[in-house]
Structures are given as C-alpha cells and as structure tokens.
Design a protein around this motif. Structure first.
Motif, mmCIF file in Angstrom:
data_model
loop_
_atom_site.group_PDB
_atom_site.id
_atom_site.type_symbol
_atom_site.label_atom_id
_atom_site.label_comp_id
_atom_site.label_asym_id
_atom_site.label_seq_id
_atom_site.Cartn_x
_atom_site.Cartn_y
_atom_site.Cartn_z
ATOM 1 N N VAL A 122 -7.437 -4.053 4.879
ATOM 2 C CA VAL A 122 -7.081 -4.206 3.473
ATOM 3 C C VAL A 122 -5.990 -5.268 3.402
ATOM 4 C CG1 VAL A 122 -6.155 -3.074 1.421
ATOM 5 C CG2 VAL A 122 -7.630 -1.796 2.978
ATOM 6 N N GLY A 131 -5.318 1.681 -7.643
ATOM 7 C CA GLY A 131 -5.940 2.158 -6.422
ATOM 8 C C GLY A 131 -7.421 1.875 -6.422
ATOM 9 N N SER A 174 -7.396 3.752 -1.203
ATOM 10 C CA SER A 174 -6.090 3.101 -1.148
ATOM 11 C C SER A 174 -5.407 3.213 -2.499
ATOM 12 C CB SER A 174 -6.225 1.630 -0.744
ATOM 13 O OG SER A 174 -6.952 0.926 -1.723
ATOM 14 N N THR A 175 -4.094 3.321 -2.456
ATOM 15 C CA THR A 175 -3.261 3.314 -3.645
ATOM 16 C C THR A 175 -2.235 2.216 -3.446
ATOM 17 O OG1 THR A 175 -3.524 5.708 -3.807
ATOM 18 C CG2 THR A 175 -1.785 4.726 -5.125
ATOM 19 N N LEU A 199 0.827 -1.202 0.000
ATOM 20 C CA LEU A 199 0.000 0.000 0.000
ATOM 21 C C LEU A 199 0.858 1.247 0.000
ATOM 22 C CD1 LEU A 199 -2.812 -0.730 2.593
ATOM 23 C CD2 LEU A 199 -3.068 -0.459 0.156
ATOM 24 N N SER A 216 -0.810 4.283 -0.041
ATOM 25 C CA SER A 216 -1.628 5.110 0.846
ATOM 26 C C SER A 216 -2.894 4.345 1.212
ATOM 27 C CB SER A 216 -1.982 6.442 0.181
ATOM 28 O OG SER A 216 -2.856 6.224 -0.915
ATOM 29 N N PHE A 217 -3.445 4.705 2.366
ATOM 30 C CA PHE A 217 -4.651 4.069 2.882
ATOM 31 C C PHE A 217 -5.281 5.074 3.830
ATOM 32 C CE2 PHE A 217 -6.003 0.531 6.084
ATOM 33 C CZ PHE A 217 -7.314 0.606 5.658
ATOM 34 N N ASP A 218 -6.500 5.545 3.514
ATOM 35 C CA ASP A 218 -7.115 6.545 4.376
ATOM 36 C C ASP A 218 -8.622 6.335 4.466
ATOM 37 O OD1 ASP A 218 -7.022 7.450 1.591
ATOM 38 O OD2 ASP A 218 -8.093 9.211 2.322
ATOM 39 N N SER A 221 -3.111 -4.466 6.085
ATOM 40 C CA SER A 221 -3.051 -3.170 6.752
ATOM 41 C C SER A 221 -4.407 -2.930 7.388
ATOM 42 C CB SER A 221 -2.728 -2.056 5.766
ATOM 43 O OG SER A 221 -1.397 -2.138 5.354
#
Length: 118
Positions: A102, A78, A47-48, A29, A31-33, A110
C-alpha cells in the motif's frame, strides 16, 4: 567572546532541531490488515488512513514483480478490497508467499506478507 558562545549555542540548538525533525516518522496508515492470512482462495485487505489521499494497492511476488494491481485512486478514510488470487492477466496465482503493498504518491509505503497455502 560572549557573542561567539551565543552563536555556538544557537547553532547547536538549530542542529538538534533539524536532526529531531528529520527523525520523525511520517505515517499515513492507521491500520492495515489481511484476512485470512494465510489464505486459500481469497483474502480481504483492509486499510484506514489518516487523511484523504491517493492510494495504490498492489500484490507483488517475493522478487518485487507486480502480480495484481488491486486499486489506484482517491480514498477518503479507508478501503476494503478482496483479492481472489487472479493476476493482471486473469491467471490463477499459484501457492507461495506474496506481498501486499500500500503506497501513496509512490512515496510512503507499507508492506505486509500473505501466504497462499493451496
């Protein structure tokens, strides 16, 4: 004696290499927000990823019980999902603490907490 030292140095170098490689953290990952967090009636999960892969995104309660399976499938770069607080049975999820999980191939995972206020 010289051969013994050479073998010892080679074995130590190999050991250091193996230990070093095992300590490398594998990530997938970028990014994950979760927005908003805390949430009221819905949240956006973004997520990316580093490379194309199969992703599984789910919501769990604090005991680890799966509340909602949001996505399972192939992702290229993503993914953006919206959770509307409904569980897998169509019931509105009560306020409390939940985890967004994820994972890929059930191997790398994550986790991020989200809180439902009302």
């Amino acid at each position: 004696m010289k051969n013994v030292r050479l073998k010892l140095v080679a074995m130590l170098a190999l050991l250091v290499l193996v230990v070093g490689l095992s300590a490398i953290k594998v990530t997938f990952l970028r990014s994950f927000d979760i927005e908003p967090n805390p949430m009221d009636d819905h949240c956006r999960i973004g997520s990316t990823i580093d490379r194309p892969m199969e992703l599984n995104v789910r919501i769990e309660d604090t005991k680890g019980t799966v509340i909602k399976n949001l996505y399972y499938g192939h992702v290229l770069r993503g993914l953006t999902l919206t959770w509307d607080r409904y569980d897998n049975n169509g019931q509105y999820t009560p306020k409390g603490v939940y985890r967004v999980v994820v994972s890929t191939n059930d191997r790398y995972t994550s986790t991020m907490k989200t809180v439902i206020l009302k």
